[in-house]
Design an enzyme around this catalytic site. Structure first.
Site, PDB file in Angstrom:
ATOM      1  N   LEU A  35      -0.095  -1.639   8.801  1.00 25.96           N
ATOM      2  CA  LEU A  35       0.528  -1.970   7.512  1.00 25.96           C
ATOM      3  C   LEU A  35       2.052  -1.917   7.623  1.00 25.96           C
ATOM      4  O   LEU A  35       2.720  -1.143   6.937  1.00 25.96           O
ATOM      5  CB  LEU A  35       0.020  -1.061   6.379  1.00 25.96           C
ATOM      6  CG  LEU A  35      -1.475  -1.137   6.080  1.00 25.96           C
ATOM      7  CD1 LEU A  35      -1.853  -0.242   4.907  1.00 25.96           C
ATOM      8  CD2 LEU A  35      -1.931  -2.576   5.816  1.00 25.96           C
ATOM      9  N   THR A 130       0.018 -17.687  20.793  1.00 25.27           N
ATOM     10  CA  THR A 130       0.821 -18.737  20.171  1.00 25.27           C
ATOM     11  C   THR A 130       1.181 -19.853  21.156  1.00 25.27           C
ATOM     12  O   THR A 130       1.276 -19.612  22.364  1.00 25.27           O
ATOM     13  CB  THR A 130       2.125 -18.108  19.637  1.00 25.27           C
ATOM     14  OG1 THR A 130       3.015 -19.142  19.232  1.00 25.27           O
ATOM     15  CG2 THR A 130       2.848 -17.288  20.689  1.00 25.27           C
ATOM     16  N   ASP A 131       1.458 -21.038  20.620  1.00 27.30           N
ATOM     17  CA  ASP A 131       1.919 -22.140  21.478  1.00 27.30           C
ATOM     18  C   ASP A 131       3.355 -21.922  21.963  1.00 27.30           C
ATOM     19  O   ASP A 131       3.819 -22.622  22.869  1.00 27.30           O
ATOM     20  CB  ASP A 131       1.793 -23.490  20.753  1.00 27.30           C
ATOM     21  CG  ASP A 131       2.606 -23.589  19.472  1.00 27.30           C
ATOM     22  OD1 ASP A 131       3.214 -22.589  19.057  1.00 27.30           O
ATOM     23  OD2 ASP A 131       2.631 -24.698  18.879  1.00 27.30           O
ATOM     24  N   GLU A 132       4.062 -20.971  21.336  1.00 24.24           N
ATOM     25  CA  GLU A 132       5.478 -20.777  21.710  1.00 24.24           C
ATOM     26  C   GLU A 132       5.638 -20.278  23.146  1.00 24.24           C
ATOM     27  O   GLU A 132       6.727 -20.369  23.709  1.00 24.24           O
ATOM     28  CB  GLU A 132       6.158 -19.807  20.734  1.00 24.24           C
ATOM     29  CG  GLU A 132       6.164 -20.351  19.323  1.00 24.24           C
ATOM     30  CD  GLU A 132       7.151 -19.660  18.393  1.00 24.24           C
ATOM     31  OE1 GLU A 132       8.002 -18.892  18.871  1.00 24.24           O
ATOM     32  OE2 GLU A 132       7.056 -19.895  17.185  1.00 24.24           O
ATOM     33  N   TYR A 155      10.304 -13.017  20.870  1.00 29.53           N
ATOM     34  CA  TYR A 155       8.929 -13.062  20.362  1.00 29.53           C
ATOM     35  C   TYR A 155       8.011 -13.766  21.364  1.00 29.53           C
ATOM     36  O   TYR A 155       6.982 -13.214  21.777  1.00 29.53           O
ATOM     37  CB  TYR A 155       8.875 -13.783  19.007  1.00 29.53           C
ATOM     38  CG  TYR A 155       7.478 -14.225  18.616  1.00 29.53           C
ATOM     39  CD1 TYR A 155       6.486 -13.290  18.306  1.00 29.53           C
ATOM     40  CD2 TYR A 155       7.121 -15.582  18.569  1.00 29.53           C
ATOM     41  CE1 TYR A 155       5.196 -13.688  17.963  1.00 29.53           C
ATOM     42  CE2 TYR A 155       5.840 -15.993  18.224  1.00 29.53           C
ATOM     43  CZ  TYR A 155       4.881 -15.041  17.924  1.00 29.53           C
ATOM     44  OH  TYR A 155       3.606 -15.435  17.593  1.00 29.53           O
ATOM     45  N   LYS A 159       4.810 -12.378  23.647  1.00 28.29           N
ATOM     46  CA  LYS A 159       3.446 -12.916  23.579  1.00 28.29           C
ATOM     47  C   LYS A 159       3.010 -13.451  24.948  1.00 28.29           C
ATOM     48  O   LYS A 159       1.856 -13.297  25.341  1.00 28.29           O
ATOM     49  CB  LYS A 159       3.358 -14.033  22.526  1.00 28.29           C
ATOM     50  CG  LYS A 159       3.511 -13.585  21.093  1.00 28.29           C
ATOM     51  CD  LYS A 159       2.421 -12.649  20.590  1.00 28.29           C
ATOM     52  CE  LYS A 159       1.088 -13.313  20.409  1.00 28.29           C
ATOM     53  NZ  LYS A 159       0.103 -12.389  19.724  1.00 28.29           N
TER      54      LYS A 159
END
Ligand code: NAD
Ligand code: DAU
Length: 348
Positions: A35, A130-132, A155, A159
């Site tokens: 959270l 992610t595609d990044e 980021y 990932k």
């Protein structure tokens, strides 16, 4: 079947939890979420009392906590979504991304390995990515599953690192893993720091719409419910050790997307056509801003028979309606600490 879903109080995780709770009443679903500012239990009020659902508040970076949870719960599978997910925040505070996205993922892998080491049969560790990780495209071409990694923001680097670790655990320890790399999601429950909910909220309040650079950057947009469907299919039918790219075949230049959204919002709010577009404000570009992402989703279509279920126009309309109808959700999330948390330097 007991499945751990991490990050279930966030944007995509909440849709995955809802889909699994409703579609698989015989599964036990445990939602582990710290959270953070992005986690919101309001995203799950409709299923929070379901008999097959349990929420656990905790931090995947806390190794002892993660190991205890795995020992206690004896999961059959993991769908790992918990992450720091916003590129702008990774530019202002990379360390948090390294801790959650890399160290947190390794803690989950190690805990799964510890519990599953004597029998990995029928176990699944599914990492949602992610595609990044593939970097940035020019005018031509698409990201395929074997496109070399070239992450360019803290980021995407975090990932990419976690993807590599998940694959390394498969090769080294025979961990039964699956991965997917998805394009930009949009839909209900997204924290209004990301492009679409930020713009919807700002249009609603007649605030400036900060467009980075010239608005020329291109993203491939997918309705979040369709991403959740893809995760379901990959979890159940995807091959162990494989990666699946997920995308919407739906590329939009940011500025064109924002104009489209302005038109939709003008209609919904009963404003004269062109009124919301007057709020568009070009601001300094994001540092290292990737130019174009576009997914080739042929593999998941051919092997798992998945493709988007609705058009972008339908999805955008549903999304705008959801934010306008769920005024208290939007008000709650943008009150209190929102200003402190909201790191977009361009907010007026
Ligand atoms: P989000 O930021 O909305 O939600 C992330 C969730 O993870 C939150 O509920 C947060 O509280 C939780 N969390 C963060 N740190 C944690 C920690 N240390 N321990 C436990 N829980 C923690 O993110 P999202 O957009 O729903 O993305 C979910 C996943 O999907 C991420 O892994 C992201 O990289 C990936 N992804 C996102 C998109 C997208 O367009 N949003 C596209 C492709 C892949
Ligand atoms: O491609 C998948 C990724 O999509 C996910 O892995 C990330 O978690 C998710 O945040 C998203 O990353 P982006 O950086 O593409 O999304 P964002 O909504 O932040 O920005 C979309 C585009 O809009 C991007 O080109 C930057 C631009 N933008 C964004 C904001 C917030 C603006 O022009 N103005 C803004 O205020």
């Amino acid at each position: 079947m007991k499945i751990l879903i991490t990050g279930g109080a966030g944007f995509i995780g909440s849709h995955v939890i809802r889909l699994f709770i409703n579609k698989y009443p015989n599964y036990e679903i445990v939602n582990l979420d710290k959270l953070t500012y992005a986690g919101n239990l309001e995203n799950l009020t409709d299923i929070e009392n379901a008999s097959n659902y349990k929420f656990v508040k905790g931090d995947i970076v806390d190794k002892d906590f993660v190991f205890d949870l795995f020992k206690q719960e004896q999961f059959d599978g993991v769908i790992h979504l918990a992450a720091e997910s916003h590129v702008d925040r990774s530019i202002s505070n990379p360390t948090e991304f390294i801790m959650t996205n890399i160290v947190g993922t390794v803690n989950l892998l190690n805990a799964a390995r510890e519990e599953w080491k004597d029998n990995m049969e029928n176990k699944i560790f599914y990492h949602v990515s992610t595609d990044e990780v593939y970097g940035s495209l020019g005018d031509e071409g698409f990201f395929l599953e074997d496109t070399p990694y070239d992450p360019r923001s803290p980021y995407s680097a975090s990932k990419a690192s976690s993807d590599h670790l998940v694959r390394a655990y498969h090769h080294t320890f025979k961990m039964p893993v699956k991965l997917s790399n998805c394009s930009n999601n949009y839909g209900a429950n997204q924290f209004p720091e990301k492009l679409l909910p930020l713009m919807i909220n700002n249009i609603k309040h007649s605030k400036a719409l900060p467009v980075y650079g010239k608005g020329d950057n291109i993203r491939d947009w997918l309705w979040v419910n369709d991403h959740a469907r893809a995760i379901d299919v990959i979890y159940h039918e995807g091959k162990i050790g494989e990666t699946y790219n997920i995308g919407g075949h739906n590329e939009w230049k940011n500025i064109d997307l924002i104009h489209l959204l302005c038109n939709v919002m003008d209609k919904k709010l009963g404003r004269p056509k062109g009124e919301s577009a007057k709020l568009i404000t070009f601001v300094t570009d994001r540092a290292g801003h990737d130019m174009r992402y576009a997914i080739d989703a042929t593999k998941i279509k051919n092997e798992l028979d998945w493709e988007p279920s609705i058009t972008f126009e339908q999805g955008l309309e549903k999304t705008v309606d959801w934010y306008l109808e769920n005024e208290s959700w939007l008000n709650n999330i943008t009150s209190g600490d929102y200003k402190t948390y909201y790191v977009n330097q361009y907010e007026n």
